[in-house]
Design a protein around this motif. Structure first.
Motif, PDB file in Angstrom:
ATOM      1  N   SER A 150       0.827  -1.207   0.000  1.00 54.03           N
ATOM      2  CA  SER A 150       0.000   0.000   0.000  1.00 54.03           C
ATOM      3  C   SER A 150       0.863   1.261   0.000  1.00 54.03           C
ATOM      4  N   LYS A 151       2.116   1.133   0.447  1.00 51.78           N
ATOM      5  CA  LYS A 151       3.031   2.277   0.358  1.00 51.78           C
ATOM      6  C   LYS A 151       3.208   2.742  -1.087  1.00 51.78           C
ATOM      7  N   GLU A 152       3.107   1.793  -2.001  1.00 52.60           N
ATOM      8  CA  GLU A 152       3.235   2.135  -3.424  1.00 52.60           C
ATOM      9  C   GLU A 152       1.864   2.445  -4.025  1.00 52.60           C
ATOM     10  N   GLY A 153       0.850   2.375  -3.203  1.00 51.24           N
ATOM     11  CA  GLY A 153      -0.499   2.605  -3.704  1.00 51.24           C
ATOM     12  C   GLY A 153      -1.132   1.366  -4.309  1.00 51.24           C
ATOM     13  N   ILE A 201      -3.284  -1.654  -9.520  1.00 48.25           N
ATOM     14  CA  ILE A 201      -1.949  -1.057  -9.620  1.00 48.25           C
ATOM     15  C   ILE A 201      -2.141   0.358 -10.159  1.00 48.25           C
ATOM     16  N   PRO A 202      -1.752   1.344  -9.351  1.00 44.83           N
ATOM     17  CA  PRO A 202      -2.004   2.729  -9.784  1.00 44.83           C
ATOM     18  C   PRO A 202      -1.139   3.138 -10.976  1.00 44.83           C
ATOM     19  N   LYS A 203      -1.486   4.271 -11.536  1.00 45.71           N
ATOM     20  CA  LYS A 203      -0.784   4.815 -12.705  1.00 45.71           C
ATOM     21  C   LYS A 203       0.727   4.822 -12.500  1.00 45.71           C
ATOM     22  N   GLY A 204       1.435   4.316 -13.470  1.00 45.17           N
ATOM     23  CA  GLY A 204       2.893   4.436 -13.487  1.00 45.17           C
ATOM     24  C   GLY A 204       3.638   3.579 -12.478  1.00 45.17           C
ATOM     25  N   VAL A 205       2.929   2.742 -11.737  1.00 42.78           N
ATOM     26  CA  VAL A 205       3.617   1.948 -10.710  1.00 42.78           C
ATOM     27  C   VAL A 205       4.003   0.570 -11.259  1.00 42.78           C
ATOM     28  N   ASN A 206       5.268   0.234 -11.065  1.00 39.18           N
ATOM     29  CA  ASN A 206       5.728  -1.106 -11.382  1.00 39.18           C
ATOM     30  C   ASN A 206       5.659  -1.891 -10.078  1.00 39.18           C
ATOM     31  N   CYS A 207       4.719  -2.792  -9.971  1.00 35.45           N
ATOM     32  CA  CYS A 207       4.468  -3.467  -8.693  1.00 35.45           C
ATOM     33  C   CYS A 207       5.769  -4.079  -8.163  1.00 35.45           C
ATOM     34  N   PRO A 208       6.152  -3.733  -6.934  1.00 34.22           N
ATOM     35  CA  PRO A 208       7.479  -4.101  -6.434  1.00 34.22           C
ATOM     36  C   PRO A 208       7.659  -5.583  -6.133  1.00 34.22           C
ATOM     37  N   MET A 209       6.612  -6.361  -6.141  1.00 30.01           N
ATOM     38  CA  MET A 209       6.800  -7.799  -5.916  1.00 30.01           C
ATOM     39  C   MET A 209       5.763  -8.604  -6.684  1.00 30.01           C
ATOM     40  N   GLU A 210       6.042  -9.903  -6.798  1.00 31.20           N
ATOM     41  CA  GLU A 210       5.081 -10.797  -7.423  1.00 31.20           C
ATOM     42  C   GLU A 210       3.859 -10.884  -6.519  1.00 31.20           C
ATOM     43  N   LEU A 211       2.697 -10.945  -7.111  1.00 27.07           N
ATOM     44  CA  LEU A 211       1.486 -11.171  -6.325  1.00 27.07           C
ATOM     45  C   LEU A 211       1.001 -12.578  -6.641  1.00 27.07           C
ATOM     46  N   SER A 212       0.472 -13.240  -5.628  1.00 29.23           N
ATOM     47  CA  SER A 212      -0.033 -14.570  -5.935  1.00 29.23           C
ATOM     48  C   SER A 212      -1.222 -14.929  -5.074  1.00 29.23           C
ATOM     49  N   THR A 213      -2.036 -15.808  -5.598  1.00 28.45           N
ATOM     50  CA  THR A 213      -3.182 -16.303  -4.847  1.00 28.45           C
ATOM     51  C   THR A 213      -3.132 -17.820  -4.870  1.00 28.45           C
ATOM     52  N   TYR A 214      -3.337 -18.426  -3.699  1.00 26.75           N
ATOM     53  CA  TYR A 214      -3.412 -19.877  -3.629  1.00 26.75           C
ATOM     54  C   TYR A 214      -4.829 -20.286  -3.305  1.00 26.75           C
ATOM     55  N   PHE A 215      -5.407 -21.047  -4.218  1.00 26.15           N
ATOM     56  CA  PHE A 215      -6.773 -21.501  -4.006  1.00 26.15           C
ATOM     57  C   PHE A 215      -6.752 -22.922  -3.495  1.00 26.15           C
ATOM     58  N   ARG A 216      -7.577 -23.153  -2.496  1.00 28.58           N
ATOM     59  CA  ARG A 216      -7.628 -24.462  -1.890  1.00 28.58           C
ATOM     60  C   ARG A 216      -9.079 -24.842  -1.679  1.00 28.58           C
ATOM     61  N   ILE A 217      -9.484 -25.946  -2.269  1.00 25.17           N
ATOM     62  CA  ILE A 217     -10.804 -26.476  -1.947  1.00 25.17           C
ATOM     63  C   ILE A 217     -10.578 -27.513  -0.861  1.00 25.17           C
ATOM     64  N   ASN A 218     -11.255 -27.399   0.255  1.00 22.44           N
ATOM     65  CA  ASN A 218     -11.016 -28.323   1.348  1.00 22.44           C
ATOM     66  C   ASN A 218     -12.266 -29.083   1.757  1.00 22.44           C
ATOM     67  N   ALA A 219     -13.335 -28.355   1.978  1.00 17.21           N
ATOM     68  CA  ALA A 219     -14.560 -29.008   2.435  1.00 17.21           C
ATOM     69  C   ALA A 219     -15.121 -29.902   1.333  1.00 17.21           C
TER      70      ALA A 219
END
Ligand code: ADP
Ligand code: MG
Lengths: 486, 249
Positions: A150-153, A201-219
């Motif tokens: 959020s520091k990078e917006g 990702i706001p204007k002109g920002v190069n996201c400083p790290m990889e973003l990832s989502t892990y999906f898990r079906i459990n029930a």
């Protein structure tokens, strides 16, 4: 370093649920079945504003008028939509078991073969700067690095949270790429989606790290309907990865996700998927039905999107990550590896819709079929009248292992602009006996040789994955083809 | 080291090896020469365990063990190496990766520690210089688009890093120009050692100027029909195989 530790800790927390949940955890579930009441239940759980509930209900009403599609080259018994839970969430984060002792040894074994005790952990432990959103059944249970981002917006949070915290963005873009009426499974998702990730990702920002989502079906007996929305504002850039796993069960579980990407002027989204849902056993019992709608809208000039997918899991995969190339000079890419073994079925591909001038697209699809599996590449390239000077290159390669599997290529090409160029190449091959013997003469076991040869076959796609994940994906190739020779 | 007795083998319905006897001692280099179609490659495949090459009778003892019982990868682990007459292409797999997978597999089998990427690079570089193999060749896919000479040099490189006890070289000189022949010949000779035996299959005696054999055999119509020293190879080059063909008929 602190940040990395935080990620690992968070995931360990999630891991406890992953295994214990099946037997002892208390979960908060909607009553079984699907009706307006269930949709109101989900919406209330999420404390949603009324516009969103209305949207869901509109989708549901529309869904009731729709027929399940049957054009894909996949076969399965009719799905009873009333025989499933549409909402299931762990009641508390402290109820997990203290040890992994009661985990199905076959699952542990799979991870051991991967060289890691726990799947997500390996990926995260060795890698710096990956933010994770962990979606567990119907809820997001942890999102890391939120403050740093959020520091990078950059906004990275569960979509249910985004609805509350950033309602204007959600309202503006949700359903703008995949409308609620789009197709049977996307419409169902619009009605009952529970969680998923939201990225801005706001204007002109190069996201400083990889973003990832892990999906898990459990029930058990629960469908997962997640919804992901990523917006790359002008001149921004982001790389995003999703991973998926599910426990082994005899029943088939439905996973009907929707992913929408919006890319504005000069922005760039790289979206990678390593899909490893439970594929069912070697007799074709159980496994996930992975019926997913993914679409990117390159709305701005020079907008770029690149889909990379490595699909090794699921009993049935039905998915066509697509690109709408609306902005002039926008670029769409699709790199795909689909591996099917035993009784798995995959019907996957992409759609490239060229609307703007000088838009270009590239499709590299590699299908590997083993056992009794069936794999279909289905792709559409469409040049609209205003797509002056646009071009597409498609290369589609199939590799067969054994005699009982099938590979099919179904390209649809539609050109309404004379200046547009479309190139299509396709090959089908087998792993040659002399290749296997050559490897074995060099001391490489037959299974390792198959993994090596298949990874070579997929190289053009694998090298598009973020490096950290490429290694994991390569191992998965070997594991998913186990037992396919000899 | 290697003791082949009365070996009969067939491919499909056709008998190719018809009672072959051959004994090779530790550290010895034997050459096998013979006309096209005599069964030289068949012998190399039978010894390395290729599917489809069926042994109908006879025995092969290798270091006192029954070689014919072992899977191909096990034979490799036990130290049997075949430099292929026609090396096989593996698209998308870099030569370096292939070498590493291969060396680590046999090292695992032999109870040795596996190399990590850095150590392996050093290990390989020690061998590539002699064979005039640059890093760019190691990055290219296994044998894909390699010239004849590059393929054969790559085979010798694999032999060097796999440290075999029995190396079978099947026409490693075919398709080489004079310079490439010298590089390959010297490369192989550098690998001679008292613990390493070699069976050098060739059509021409020119390779044997570099790899000087202890024993030379003539293989014709599936059998060893003559055995001698280096002089035999020179004689064969001059007179051809006609008289063996007659003898066999
Ligand atoms: N895979 C095969 N199928 C059928 N015939 C084969 C096969 N391999 C070899 N042969 C036959 O066996 C004989 C010996 O072949 P080969 O061992 O390659 O001879 P050499 O290497 O001495 O030239 C030849 O007549 C050849 O045609
Ligand atoms: Mg030959």
């Amino acid at each position: 370093m602190v940040a990395v530790t935080e990620t690992v800790d968070q995931v360990e927390l999630v891991e406890k649920y992953k295994y214990g949940f099946v037997t002892d955890i208390e979960s908060d579930q909607a009553p079984k079945g699907l009706n307006e009441g269930i949709i109101r239940f989900i919406s209330a759980k999420k404390e949603e504003p009324s516009w969103l509930l209305d949207w869901r209900l509109k989708a549901y009403a529309h869904w009731l008028t729709m027929k399940e599609p049957n054009w894909a080259k996949v076969g399965y018994p009719p799905i009873d939509y009333q025989d499933s839970y549409y909402y299931s969430a762990p009641k508390s984060m402290d109820d997990g078991p203290d040890s992994l002792g009661d985990v199905d040894p076959e699952i542990l074994d799979t991870y051991k073969k991967l060289g890691i005790p726990l799947h997500e952990q390996e990926v995260l432990a060795g890698v710096k700067n990956v933010a994770v959103d962990a979606v567990f059944d119907s809820v997001s249970v942890a999102t890391t690095f939120k403050e740093a981002l959020s520091k990078e917006g950059v906004i990275f949070c569960p979509i249910s949270e985004a609805v509350k915290e950033h309602p204007d963005l959600v309202k503006q873009y949700l359903g703008s790429v995949v409308p609620y009426s789009d197709n049977y499974f996307a419409t169902l998702n619009s009605a009952v989606f529970t969680d998923g990730s939201f990225v801005y990702i706001p204007k002109g920002v190069n996201c400083p790290m990889e973003l990832s989502t892990y999906f898990r079906i459990n029930a058990s007996n629960t469908g997962q309907f997640e919804r992901t929305l990523i917006i790359a504002d002008a001149g921004s850039k982001v790389s995003y990865l999703e991973g998926c796993t599910a426990p082994m069960r005899d029943e088939n579980q439905l996973h009907a996700a929707v992913v929408e990407l919006v890319i504005l002027d000069d922005a760039d989204i790289k979206y990678s998927t390593v899909q490893n849902w439970y594929p069912g056993d070697e007799n074709g019992v159980g496994g996930i039905y992975n019926f997913v709608t993914k679409r990117a809208a390159c709305r701005g000039r020079n907008a770029k999107v690149s889909w990379t997918q490595v699909e090794t899991g699921s009993a049935i995969t039905w998915k066509y990550p697509s690109c709408i190339l609306q902005g002039d000079h926008s670029v769409g890419e699709f790199y795909s590896v689909a591996i099917t073994n035993n009784h798995q079925q995959a019907d996957t591909g992409t759609k490239m819709i060229h609307l703007g001038k000088n838009t270009s697209s590239k499709i590299i699809a590699k299908g590997i079929s083993a056992g009794k599996s069936q794999s279909t590449y289905r792709g559409l390239v469409k040049m609209m009248p205003k797509a002056e000077g646009s071009r597409n290159y498609t290369q589609c390669d199939s590799l067969l292992i054994g005699k009982e599997c099938g590979a099919h290529t179904v390209p649809y090409i539609e050109s309404r602009n004379k200046s547009a160029k479309i190139e299509h190449e396709a090959t089908t091959s087998k792993i040659a006996d002399d290749q296997l013997f050559y490897c074995r003469q060099r001391g490489i076991s037959e299974e390792d040789a198959v993994a090596l040869i298949v990874n070579g076959f997929c190289r053009d796609v694998m090298q598009e994955l973020p490096m950290e994940f490429a290694v994991e994906a390569q191992k998965l190739v070997g594991i998913s083809l186990e037992g396919s020779v000899g | 080291m290697l003791e082949i007795k009365n070996l009969h083998a067939r491919v499909g319905e056709v008998e190719i090896l018809k009672g072959l006897d051959l004994t090779i001692g530790s550290g010895e280099v034997h050459a096998i020469m013979g006309p096209n179609g005599a069964g030289k490659s068949t012998l190399s495949y039978v010894l390395s365990g290729r599917e489809g090459y069926e042994v109908t009778s006879g025995t092969v003892l290798y270091q006192g063990k029954n070689l014919l019982d072992m899977e191909p990868e096990k034979r490799a682990g036990e130290g049997v190496f075949l430099a292929f007459q026609y090396p096989v292409e593996i698209p998308g797999v870099s030569t370096m990766n292939f070498l590493k997978a291969s060396v680590n597999s046999v090292r695992r089998y032999r109870g040795q520690s596996e190399f990590d990427a850095m150590d392996f690079l050093k290990f390989v570089r020690r061998q590539t210089k002699v064979l005039n193999i640059g890093d760019d060749m190691l990055k290219r896919a296994v044998n894909v688009g390699f010239s004849g000479g590059e393929k054969k040099r790559a085979e010798v490189l694999q032999m060097a890093v796999l440290e075999p006890t029995l190396a079978l070289l099947d026409e490693t000189d075919s398709g080489l120009d004079v310079d490439a022949l010298r590089i390959v010949g010297e490369g192989v000779t550098a690998l001679r050692s008292p613990e390493r035996s070699m069976l050098v299959i060739t059509h021409y005696q020119r390779l044997l100027d570099y790899i000087v054999p202890d024993v030379v055999h003539v293989l014709a119509d599936g059998k060893i029909v003559d055995t001698g020293d280096k002089e035999l190879a020179i004689k064969l080059e001059k007179n051809g195989y006609a008289r063996y063909a007659e003898a066999a008929a």
